[in-house]
Design a protein around this motif. Structure first.
Motif, PDB file in Angstrom:
ATOM      1  N   ARG A  93       0.833  -1.211   0.000  1.00 37.25           N
ATOM      2  CA  ARG A  93       0.000   0.000   0.000  1.00 37.25           C
ATOM      3  C   ARG A  93       0.861   1.252   0.000  1.00 37.25           C
ATOM      4  N   LEU A  94       1.964   1.213   0.727  1.00 31.46           N
ATOM      5  CA  LEU A  94       2.851   2.377   0.789  1.00 31.46           C
ATOM      6  C   LEU A  94       3.442   2.675  -0.588  1.00 31.46           C
ATOM      7  N   LEU A  95       3.733   1.615  -1.346  1.00 29.60           N
ATOM      8  CA  LEU A  95       4.338   1.771  -2.658  1.00 29.60           C
ATOM      9  C   LEU A  95       3.320   1.989  -3.763  1.00 29.60           C
ATOM     10  N   ALA A  96       2.055   1.703  -3.482  1.00 29.08           N
ATOM     11  CA  ALA A  96       1.030   1.751  -4.522  1.00 29.08           C
ATOM     12  C   ALA A  96       0.843   3.158  -5.082  1.00 29.08           C
ATOM     13  N   GLY A  97       0.639   3.204  -6.384  1.00 27.80           N
ATOM     14  CA  GLY A  97       0.331   4.480  -7.036  1.00 27.80           C
ATOM     15  C   GLY A  97       1.564   5.287  -7.365  1.00 27.80           C
ATOM     16  N   ASN A  98       2.392   5.559  -6.375  1.00 28.31           N
ATOM     17  CA  ASN A  98       3.591   6.364  -6.608  1.00 28.31           C
ATOM     18  C   ASN A  98       4.646   5.982  -5.577  1.00 28.31           C
ATOM     19  N   ALA A  99       5.657   5.255  -6.026  1.00 32.86           N
ATOM     20  CA  ALA A  99       6.701   4.796  -5.118  1.00 32.86           C
ATOM     21  C   ALA A  99       7.844   5.792  -4.999  1.00 32.86           C
ATOM     22  N   ALA A 100       7.729   6.935  -5.664  1.00 34.91           N
ATOM     23  CA  ALA A 100       8.783   7.942  -5.570  1.00 34.91           C
ATOM     24  C   ALA A 100       8.892   8.439  -4.137  1.00 34.91           C
ATOM     25  N   GLY A 101      10.105   8.421  -3.612  1.00 30.95           N
ATOM     26  CA  GLY A 101      10.314   8.902  -2.258  1.00 30.95           C
ATOM     27  C   GLY A 101       9.891   7.924  -1.187  1.00 30.95           C
ATOM     28  N   VAL A 102      10.087   6.620  -1.438  1.00 30.67           N
ATOM     29  CA  VAL A 102       9.750   5.596  -0.455  1.00 30.67           C
ATOM     30  C   VAL A 102      10.954   4.690  -0.224  1.00 30.67           C
ATOM     31  N   GLY A 103      11.245   4.444   1.037  1.00 32.16           N
ATOM     32  CA  GLY A 103      12.304   3.506   1.391  1.00 32.16           C
ATOM     33  C   GLY A 103      11.824   2.539   2.460  1.00 32.16           C
ATOM     34  N   TYR A 104      12.407   1.351   2.482  1.00 31.39           N
ATOM     35  CA  TYR A 104      12.028   0.344   3.479  1.00 31.39           C
ATOM     36  C   TYR A 104      13.283  -0.471   3.767  1.00 31.39           C
ATOM     37  N   ASP A 118      22.941   7.150   2.888  1.00 32.97           N
ATOM     38  CA  ASP A 118      22.801   7.203   1.430  1.00 32.97           C
ATOM     39  C   ASP A 118      21.364   6.912   1.019  1.00 32.97           C
ATOM     40  N   ALA A 119      20.744   5.917   1.677  1.00 34.34           N
ATOM     41  CA  ALA A 119      19.357   5.578   1.380  1.00 34.34           C
ATOM     42  C   ALA A 119      18.437   6.745   1.734  1.00 34.34           C
ATOM     43  N   LEU A 120      18.704   7.374   2.855  1.00 35.54           N
ATOM     44  CA  LEU A 120      17.907   8.529   3.287  1.00 35.54           C
ATOM     45  C   LEU A 120      17.939   9.630   2.236  1.00 35.54           C
ATOM     46  N   GLU A 121      19.124   9.940   1.749  1.00 37.23           N
ATOM     47  CA  GLU A 121      19.269  11.009   0.751  1.00 37.23           C
ATOM     48  C   GLU A 121      18.599  10.623  -0.566  1.00 37.23           C
ATOM     49  N   ARG A 122      18.703   9.340  -0.927  1.00 34.11           N
ATOM     50  CA  ARG A 122      18.089   8.872  -2.171  1.00 34.11           C
ATOM     51  C   ARG A 122      16.566   8.988  -2.103  1.00 34.11           C
ATOM     52  N   VAL A 123      15.993   8.595  -0.976  1.00 25.40           N
ATOM     53  CA  VAL A 123      14.539   8.667  -0.803  1.00 25.40           C
ATOM     54  C   VAL A 123      14.082  10.126  -0.779  1.00 25.40           C
ATOM     55  N   ALA A 124      14.815  10.969  -0.072  1.00 24.19           N
ATOM     56  CA  ALA A 124      14.459  12.385  -0.001  1.00 24.19           C
ATOM     57  C   ALA A 124      14.478  13.043  -1.376  1.00 24.19           C
ATOM     58  N   ALA A 125      15.322  12.526  -2.269  1.00 22.35           N
ATOM     59  CA  ALA A 125      15.426  13.078  -3.620  1.00 22.35           C
ATOM     60  C   ALA A 125      14.376  12.504  -4.568  1.00 22.35           C
ATOM     61  N   GLY A 126      13.496  11.620  -4.044  1.00 19.64           N
ATOM     62  CA  GLY A 126      12.433  11.067  -4.874  1.00 19.64           C
ATOM     63  C   GLY A 126      12.698   9.683  -5.406  1.00 19.64           C
ATOM     64  N   GLY A 127      13.787   9.048  -4.946  1.00 17.92           N
ATOM     65  CA  GLY A 127      14.095   7.697  -5.384  1.00 17.92           C
ATOM     66  C   GLY A 127      13.502   6.654  -4.455  1.00 17.92           C
ATOM     67  N   THR A 128      13.919   5.417  -4.637  1.00 20.61           N
ATOM     68  CA  THR A 128      13.484   4.329  -3.766  1.00 20.61           C
ATOM     69  C   THR A 128      14.708   3.669  -3.141  1.00 20.61           C
ATOM     70  N   ALA A 129      14.488   3.048  -1.988  1.00 19.49           N
ATOM     71  CA  ALA A 129      15.554   2.304  -1.317  1.00 19.49           C
ATOM     72  C   ALA A 129      14.889   1.163  -0.565  1.00 19.49           C
ATOM     73  N   LEU A 130      14.901  -0.023  -1.156  1.00 24.73           N
ATOM     74  CA  LEU A 130      14.220  -1.171  -0.578  1.00 24.73           C
ATOM     75  C   LEU A 130      15.218  -2.270  -0.262  1.00 24.73           C
ATOM     76  N   ASP A 131      15.141  -2.801   0.951  1.00 26.56           N
ATOM     77  CA  ASP A 131      15.997  -3.912   1.328  1.00 26.56           C
ATOM     78  C   ASP A 131      15.685  -5.113   0.432  1.00 26.56           C
ATOM     79  N   PRO A 132      16.691  -5.894   0.026  1.00 24.34           N
ATOM     80  CA  PRO A 132      16.440  -7.069  -0.822  1.00 24.34           C
ATOM     81  C   PRO A 132      15.417  -8.028  -0.235  1.00 24.34           C
ATOM     82  N   GLU A 133      15.390  -8.176   1.083  1.00 23.80           N
ATOM     83  CA  GLU A 133      14.405  -9.061   1.711  1.00 23.80           C
ATOM     84  C   GLU A 133      12.995  -8.524   1.516  1.00 23.80           C
ATOM     85  N   VAL A 134      12.836  -7.212   1.607  1.00 20.36           N
ATOM     86  CA  VAL A 134      11.536  -6.591   1.364  1.00 20.36           C
ATOM     87  C   VAL A 134      11.119  -6.814  -0.089  1.00 20.36           C
TER      88      VAL A 134
END
Length: 213
Positions: A93-104, A118-134
């Motif tokens: 649900r968090l990723l649905a519709g628009n995953a820009a700016g989402v990290g887990y 690095d993940a924090l900065e990437r997400v803040a810039a509108g990217g994604t950062a997802l753990d491989p397990e997620v």
């Protein structure tokens, strides 16, 4: 950046605040439950939210549900979930519709503070950062794979690394190929997933959404 931190464990909350402030960021609020998280975001209008999942009163999914609500109220608000648990239903649900700016990210798998920052900065810039397990659990829970099944095994591998937030250069290093080879794989992924060049959303994010179903 101006950051709101939501973490119910006092020691970990203090550690996150110290880490972020040492990096030059401003933690405008550090709270221990989901209600205080909502109030802090409303009051401070942060650049990004860092939140755990399980917080008082039930210690189940309050933090993640609050993050979803905040994103619904304020589309595009960057949110980085930092937790011990993978909750596929709410993560989807968090990723649905628009995953820009989402990290887990999973706490136990972040072995270097630099990786977290690095993940924090990437997400803040509108990217994604997802753990491989997620990523793995979300892909496994996806009901339909027909579009992604059109990709070659190598293209799926590249797309999985894109879902983790890796750059082309990082993917090239991990796969021991040239960056040019990765660029070709990424171009093929965009083509096969029918993502237009002039898409308003970031095509890497749209590709990740397709990958996660």
């Amino acid at each position: 950046m101006r950051i709101v931190v939501a973490e119910d464990t006092a020691i970990l909350r203090a550690g996150l605040v110290q880490l972020l402030e040492d990096e030059g960021h401003e933690v405008v609020a550090a709270v221990a439950d989901a209600e205080l998280l909502r109030a802090a975001v409303a009051e401070h209008g942060p650049d990004i939210v860092v939140s755990d999942i399980r917080m008082p009163p039930t210690h189940t999914d309050e933090g993640l549900r609050a993050a979803i609500e905040l994103r619904e109220r304020q589309p595009g608000l960057p949110v980085l979930i930092f937790s011990q648990y993978v909750e596929t239903q709410y993560a989807g649900r968090l990723l649905a519709g628009n995953a820009a700016g989402v990290g887990y990210l999973l706490k136990e798998r972040v072995l270097d503070a630099r990786d977290f920052l690095d993940a924090l900065e990437r997400v803040a810039a509108g990217g994604t950062a997802l753990d491989p397990e997620v990523v793995g659990q979300l892909v496994g829970a996806s009901p339909s794979r027909s579009t992604v099944d059109a990709l070659s095994p190598r293209e799926r591998e590249v797309l999985g690394l894109m879902a983790e937030g890796r750059s082309n250069a990082a993917i090239a290093g991990l796969l021991v190929v040239t960056e040019r080879a990765v660029e070709k794989h990424v171009a093929n992924i965009f083509l096969k997933l029918q993502l237009p060049v002039d898409a308003a959303d970031h095509r890497r994010v749209l590709a990740v959404l397709r990958y996660l179903g």
